[in-house]
Design a protein around this motif. Structure first.
Motif, mmCIF file in Angstrom:
data_model
loop_
_atom_site.group_PDB
_atom_site.id
_atom_site.type_symbol
_atom_site.label_atom_id
_atom_site.label_comp_id
_atom_site.label_asym_id
_atom_site.label_seq_id
_atom_site.Cartn_x
_atom_site.Cartn_y
_atom_site.Cartn_z
ATOM 1 N N SER A 254 0.693 -1.170 -0.077
ATOM 2 C CA SER A 254 0.119 0.065 -0.097
ATOM 3 C C SER A 254 0.794 1.249 0.140
ATOM 4 N N GLY A 255 2.043 1.076 0.375
ATOM 5 C CA GLY A 255 2.979 2.276 0.527
ATOM 6 C C GLY A 255 2.997 3.162 1.964
ATOM 7 N N ILE A 256 2.169 2.451 2.659
ATOM 8 C CA ILE A 256 1.882 2.952 4.132
ATOM 9 C C ILE A 256 3.156 2.643 4.676
ATOM 10 N N GLU A 257 3.918 3.612 5.365
ATOM 11 C CA GLU A 257 5.165 3.250 6.282
ATOM 12 C C GLU A 257 5.064 2.529 7.440
ATOM 13 N N LEU A 258 5.614 1.655 7.526
ATOM 14 C CA LEU A 258 5.540 0.719 8.665
ATOM 15 C C LEU A 258 6.811 0.817 9.622
ATOM 16 N N THR A 259 6.919 0.559 10.892
ATOM 17 C CA THR A 259 8.113 0.367 11.742
ATOM 18 C C THR A 259 7.828 -0.560 12.868
ATOM 19 N N GLN A 260 8.930 -0.802 13.703
ATOM 20 C CA GLN A 260 8.796 -1.335 15.151
ATOM 21 C C GLN A 260 7.756 -2.667 14.878
ATOM 22 N N GLY A 261 8.078 -3.795 14.419
ATOM 23 C CA GLY A 261 7.506 -4.733 13.932
ATOM 24 C C GLY A 261 6.241 -4.627 13.567
ATOM 25 N N GLY A 262 6.202 -4.052 12.275
ATOM 26 C CA GLY A 262 5.198 -4.085 11.550
ATOM 27 C C GLY A 262 4.014 -2.940 11.957
ATOM 28 N N THR A 263 4.309 -2.140 12.974
ATOM 29 C CA THR A 263 3.453 -0.977 13.301
ATOM 30 C C THR A 263 3.386 0.162 12.322
ATOM 31 N N VAL A 264 2.318 0.884 12.508
ATOM 32 C CA VAL A 264 2.190 2.063 11.294
ATOM 33 C C VAL A 264 2.923 3.263 11.958
ATOM 34 N N LEU A 265 3.626 3.848 11.358
ATOM 35 C CA LEU A 265 4.495 5.018 11.827
ATOM 36 C C LEU A 265 3.545 6.091 11.574
ATOM 37 N N VAL A 266 3.279 6.789 12.689
ATOM 38 C CA VAL A 266 2.483 8.269 12.480
ATOM 39 C C VAL A 266 2.954 9.398 12.963
ATOM 40 N N ASN A 267 2.647 10.673 12.549
ATOM 41 C CA ASN A 267 3.054 11.785 13.130
ATOM 42 C C ASN A 267 2.244 12.209 14.517
ATOM 43 N N GLU A 268 2.413 13.348 14.950
ATOM 44 C CA GLU A 268 2.093 13.956 16.062
ATOM 45 C C GLU A 268 0.371 14.131 15.932
ATOM 46 N N TYR A 269 -0.177 14.340 14.627
ATOM 47 C CA TYR A 269 -1.501 14.400 14.395
ATOM 48 C C TYR A 269 -2.285 12.722 14.225
ATOM 49 N N MET A 270 -1.389 11.769 14.278
ATOM 50 C CA MET A 270 -1.910 10.453 14.126
ATOM 51 C C MET A 270 -2.121 10.200 12.561
ATOM 52 N N GLN A 271 -1.239 10.765 11.788
ATOM 53 C CA GLN A 271 -1.347 10.578 10.351
ATOM 54 C C GLN A 271 -0.384 9.870 9.989
ATOM 55 N N THR A 272 -0.503 9.025 8.729
ATOM 56 C CA THR A 272 0.684 8.141 8.233
ATOM 57 C C THR A 272 1.280 9.109 7.225
ATOM 58 N N ASN A 273 2.126 8.620 6.397
ATOM 59 C CA ASN A 273 2.671 9.106 5.509
ATOM 60 C C ASN A 273 1.859 9.444 4.286
ATOM 61 N N ASP A 274 0.711 9.305 4.229
ATOM 62 C CA ASP A 274 -0.289 9.641 3.441
ATOM 63 C C ASP A 274 -1.206 10.395 4.417
ATOM 64 N N ALA A 275 -1.421 11.631 4.208
ATOM 65 C CA ALA A 275 -2.207 12.635 5.033
ATOM 66 C C ALA A 275 -3.474 12.280 5.205
ATOM 67 N N ASP A 276 -4.257 11.689 4.185
ATOM 68 C CA ASP A 276 -5.429 11.356 4.404
ATOM 69 C C ASP A 276 -5.905 10.187 5.228
ATOM 70 N N ILE A 277 -4.731 9.388 5.484
ATOM 71 C CA ILE A 277 -4.811 8.109 6.127
ATOM 72 C C ILE A 277 -4.259 8.545 7.775
ATOM 73 N N TYR A 278 -5.099 7.948 8.848
ATOM 74 C CA TYR A 278 -4.359 7.910 9.907
ATOM 75 C C TYR A 278 -4.484 6.431 10.672
ATOM 76 N N ALA A 279 -3.709 6.268 11.457
ATOM 77 C CA ALA A 279 -3.708 5.327 12.219
ATOM 78 C C ALA A 279 -3.757 5.322 13.839
#
Length: 541
Positions: A254-279
């Motif tokens: 999907s291109g969603i960035e993963l880290t730490q054992g497959g968790t989804v990396l998010v910023n301080e607003y809970m957004q992924t590397n796609d600004a329209d997708i949160y985790a």
């Protein structure tokens, strides 16, 4: 605004409910592969132990009640299998009909949680092998325990869930052993604190075996033994609490960035590397509030906060999430254990120069019925005296110590900020100088040099070698060593030279410190106090 939420339970349902309150016009759809949408996962071990009587008490909302309450559209038994970011669509399969459906979105929230690690070992599919993640898991184990056919159980995994399951099985009269491949149980605690808990559990009849790996589960039709790297252990049941893995496999490609054992990396607003997708929740990786480093916090508390923040952000009032502290608490037989912030080793790894103190302080007025004590380990930076972390053990309200510490850590307090706070006091609740404040004072004394001490970990590593042990208790309590009564020390003690290496030990450390203070006045230059006294280091005497 069309919002698709993948997953329910804590983060997904919190985001949906809050978003519908903030923006009633939002079209919110929850897609979850589970039959349940919202349940109290943290309460499952207590249902096993019959503390929670009815299964329905674990169900926060049914899909139908949640839909009516919030206005969200809920689809259970619906598994999302892929995301098309370009088309802004997700593909989901109905687990009943196997029919595939595409759902379009303006904003997407991934709240798929995590699943228990299912080890690839022989016998994992035998009868009486249990997990602890869903209400049905708890129901299965509860029914088996109530049947009277389980006399011995092995819990694999010494984290909080495993220990809570162990406690609740033991309360049903089942003989329980806990195995863990790590050096100690309770990740997030420093080794000496975890070891104290291990010894306590053994005294309570729950036997911990650390450095012990699960190798196989043996039996013909049901569990008969659990084979470990140490030995084969007789058992009628095995409960596998070996940790969890985030449910993010469907994001492959999907291109969603993963880290730490497959968790989804998010910023301080809970957004992924796609600004329209949160985790959010157990599938997301946030940050540590102290260090800013990536941190995974699969806790119901974090999940609810993250769901709320994501919803307010989608509604146009975004606030940054400052991150987690690693706060946790667990109830054990006759002992509660809590922690927040950095451990001593984590503080060192983060670039701090940690100084610690381990002390035993009263949890309320000593004369009040049921008074007990807290064992507190404080961690601070030696140069700046910034407060970095705490671990607390005790029979009483450990949570109040931890929660005050959370506030202090969040406000980047230094020790002097905590020195003279106006805490609530009455004999049934606390001591005149609050237990946390008392611990802070002890650490300040240590940093200033007023207290010269040996920590329990240093003591266990041999730092007291060459010291002469002096019993500083109210009355002689350590066999085979000299006893000094503080009340009678009013001058030089002729039996000791001024530069003799003396290790002062009492039950908790307080009288030993008072004796050190007095001996210093009379010219003794080489005394040390054993932090935690015999209460914490009792196995060594």
């Amino acid at each position: 605004m069309k919002v698709i939420i993948i997953g329910g339970v804590a983060a997904g349902t919190k985001a949906a409910a809050k978003l519908k309150r903030e923006d009633r016009s939002a079209q919110v759809t929850i897609l979850t592969k589970s039959e349940d949408i919202s349940y109290a996962g943290c309460g499952l071990p207590y249902y096993v132990g019959d503390v929670i009587k009815e299964r329905k008490q674990l169900i926060v909302n049914t899909p139908q009640s949640f839909a009516k309450l919030t206005g969200a559209d809920v689809h259970t038994l619906t598994e999302v299998i892929s995301i098309d970011r370009a088309a802004k669509e997700v593909t989901a399969v109905d687990l009943t009909t196997k029919e595939e459906t595409r759902y379009s979105y303006d904003k997407l929230i991934i709240a798929t949680g995590a699943s228990p690690i299912r080890p690839r070992v022989e016998g994992a599919e035998l009868k009486n092998v249990f997990y602890m993640r869903t209400p049905q898991d708890a129901q299965d184990l509860r029914d088996a325990a109530a049947s009277g056919t389980i006399r011995r159980a092995v819990v694999a995994g010494g984290g909080f869930i495993g220990l809570e399951v162990a406690e609740n099985l033991a309360s049903q009269g089942i003989k329980v052993s806990v195995i863990d491949m790590a050096e100690h149980i309770m990740p997030g605690f420093d080794p000496e604190m975890a070891e104290f808990v291990e010894n306590h559990l053994a005294d309570e009849g729950i036997m911990p075996f650390t450095n012990t790996k699960l190798e196989a589960i043996l039996g013909t039709e049901k569990v008969e033994k659990v084979q470990t790297s140490r030995k084969a252990m007789k058992a009628d049941a095995a409960v596998l609490c070996l940790g969890i893995r985030p449910n993010t496999q469907f994001l492959d490609g999907s291109g969603i960035e993963l880290t730490q054992g497959g968790t989804v990396l998010v910023n301080e607003y809970m957004q992924t590397n796609d600004a329209d997708i949160y985790a959010l929740g157990d599938c997301a990786c946030v940050t540590n509030r102290i260090t800013g480093a990536p941190a995974w916090s699969p806790m119901g508390s974090s999940a609810n906060i993250e769901g709320r923040l994501a919803a307010t952000g989608l509604a146009g009032e975004g606030k940054p999430y400052p991150g987690v502290l690693g706060t946790g608490i667990v109830k054990l037989p006759g002992l509660n254990a809590g922690r927040t912030g950095l451990t001593e080793s984590a503080a060192r790894d983060a670039g701090f120069d940690p100084v610690t103190v381990t002390c035993v302080v009263d949890d309320k007025a000593h004369y009040y019925p049921d008074a007990s004590y807290f064992i507190i380990k404080l961690i601070a930076d030696k140069k700046t005296e910034r407060f970095l972390g705490i671990q607390c053990l005790g029979k009483g309200a450990v949570d109040k110590i931890i929660d005050i510490a959370v506030m202090a850590l969040s406000m980047k307090a230094v020790l002097s900020d905590l020195e003279n706070l106006d805490f609530a006091y009455a004999p049934p609740f606390s001591t005149a100088i609050h237990p946390l404040e008392h611990a802070v004072n002890i650490l300040i004394n240590k940093i200033s040099g007023r207290l010269e001490s040996i920590t329990p970990s240093e003591f266990a590593a041999g730092a007291a070698e060459g010291y002469r042990v002096i019993d500083a208790s109210m009355s002689p309590s350590i066999e085979g060593v000299d006893f000094l009564d503080l009340a009678n020390v009013n001058g030089v003690q002729p039996q000791y030279a001024a530069d003799d290496k003396l290790l002062l030990v009492c039950a908790k450390g307080k009288r030993a410190y008072m004796l050190q203070n007095r001996l210093k006045y009379y010219g003794y230059t080489n005394t040390k106090v054993l932090e935690g006294g015999t209460t914490f280091n009792g196995a060594e005497f």
